[in-house]
Scaffold this motif. Structure first.
Motif, PDB file in Angstrom:
ATOM      1  N   THR A  65       0.823  -1.214   0.000  1.00  0.00           N
ATOM      2  CA  THR A  65       0.000   0.000   0.000  1.00  0.00           C
ATOM      3  C   THR A  65       0.854   1.261   0.000  1.00  0.00           C
TER       4      THR A  65
ATOM      5  N   THR B  87      -6.863  10.399  -5.828  1.00  0.00           N
ATOM      6  CA  THR B  87      -6.766   8.941  -5.750  1.00  0.00           C
ATOM      7  C   THR B  87      -6.917   8.309  -7.129  1.00  0.00           C
TER       8      THR B  87
ATOM      9  N   ARG C 197     -11.400  -0.070   5.317  1.00  0.00           N
ATOM     10  CA  ARG C 197     -11.180   1.237   5.946  1.00  0.00           C
ATOM     11  C   ARG C 197     -10.270   2.117   5.090  1.00  0.00           C
ATOM     12  N   SER C 198      -9.177   1.543   4.596  1.00  0.00           N
ATOM     13  CA  SER C 198      -8.267   2.323   3.752  1.00  0.00           C
ATOM     14  C   SER C 198      -8.944   2.742   2.456  1.00  0.00           C
ATOM     15  N   SER C 199      -9.777   1.860   1.918  1.00  0.00           N
ATOM     16  CA  SER C 199     -10.488   2.182   0.688  1.00  0.00           C
ATOM     17  C   SER C 199     -11.395   3.392   0.886  1.00  0.00           C
ATOM     18  N   ARG C 200     -12.084   3.446   2.015  1.00  0.00           N
ATOM     19  CA  ARG C 200     -12.933   4.612   2.299  1.00  0.00           C
ATOM     20  C   ARG C 200     -12.100   5.880   2.396  1.00  0.00           C
ATOM     21  N   GLY C 201     -10.917   5.776   3.025  1.00  0.00           N
ATOM     22  CA  GLY C 201     -10.054   6.946   3.134  1.00  0.00           C
ATOM     23  C   GLY C 201      -9.581   7.438   1.785  1.00  0.00           C
ATOM     24  N   TYR C 202      -9.214   6.508   0.900  1.00  0.00           N
ATOM     25  CA  TYR C 202      -8.778   6.908  -0.444  1.00  0.00           C
ATOM     26  C   TYR C 202      -9.911   7.558  -1.228  1.00  0.00           C
TER      27      TYR C 202
ATOM     28  N   LEU D 152      -5.610  -3.800   0.285  1.00  0.00           N
ATOM     29  CA  LEU D 152      -6.347  -2.580   0.577  1.00  0.00           C
ATOM     30  C   LEU D 152      -7.563  -2.945   1.415  1.00  0.00           C
ATOM     31  N   SER D 153      -7.555  -2.520   2.665  1.00  0.00           N
ATOM     32  CA  SER D 153      -8.657  -2.826   3.565  1.00  0.00           C
ATOM     33  C   SER D 153      -9.863  -1.962   3.236  1.00  0.00           C
TER      34      SER D 153
ATOM     35  N   ASP E 234      -9.315  -7.482  -2.393  1.00  0.00           N
ATOM     36  CA  ASP E 234      -8.361  -6.390  -2.609  1.00  0.00           C
ATOM     37  C   ASP E 234      -8.446  -5.887  -4.044  1.00  0.00           C
TER      38      ASP E 234
END
Length: 206
Positions: A41, A80, A68-73, A65-66, A97
């Motif tokens: 990542t 992004t 949570r990380s996906s929501r942040g991106y 890509l979790s 992923d």
């Protein structure tokens, strides 16, 4: 040497600079690579943009890509999509992923599995693992892996102050702190830095 085999003497290990445009420009200009591989990542927009401007293929491998990380991106919107869209290809660890990466704009995504699981331990390593497992059976274990200098002592102190684990017969077994440093050659100096914390963590020493 185990990772690169006969090419180990030709491998140069350097830190990647902070993700500022001028720093990444100088880095790429200096090393002039033919191909870029980034792991899991480690996505840096200015690095990706600089590689694109040099027409340098950049691949994201062993990608994960979790949710949570996906929501942040997704909150970063166009930044992004631009970064993921400039990757030449992506090797994702799992189908989930891969789906999240495609949703963020990545193209050429394939599920390649977790590369860390492709390493086959030798018979000697397996035997050593079994020996250590038997020796440490029943003890609470704290693993400090790939830590940076100065991070281990507080963890050692905290581990030493935790209640010891119980074993059969009501006796206690002291906890075990394992350290796996990320850079070779730092073990001796950093182990010495742990000694004061270890002394303070012993019973009767605060």
């Amino acid at each position: 040497r185990e990772l690169f085999g006969g090419y180990a003497d030709r491998v140069e290990s350097v830190y990647l600079p902070y993700d500022f445009p001028f720093a990444m420009r100088r880095f790429v200009d200096h090393f002039a690579p033919d191909l870029g591989l980034i792991m899991e990542t480690e996505l840096w927009p200015n690095l990706i943009a600089e590689c694109a401007s040099h027409k340098l293929p950049l691949l994201l491998v062993n990608a994960r890509l979790s949710v949570r990380s996906s929501r942040g991106y997704r909150r970063l919107g166009a930044l992004t999509r631009d970064a993921f869209g400039r990757l030449a290809a992506v090797g994702a660890q799992t189908l989930a992923d891969a789906q999240r990466l495609r949703a963020l704009g990545a193209a050429g995504v394939e599920v390649t599995g977790n590369l860390k699981l492709d390493v086959a331990p030798s018979a000697a390593q397996l035997a050593l693992g079994n020996t250590l497992r038997e020796r440490w059976s029943g003890r609470p274990v704290l693993l400090c892996a790939s830590t940076r200098e100065g991070e281990e002592a507080p963890r050692a102190l905290a581990q030493g102050r935790r209640p010891a684990g119980r074993r059969r017969g009501g006796r206690h077994r002291r906890g075990l702190l394992l350290r796996a440093w990320g850079r070779a050659g730092h073990g001796g100096r950093r182990a010495g830095a742990l000694e004061p914390a270890a002394r303070r963590a012993r019973p009767g020493h605060g």
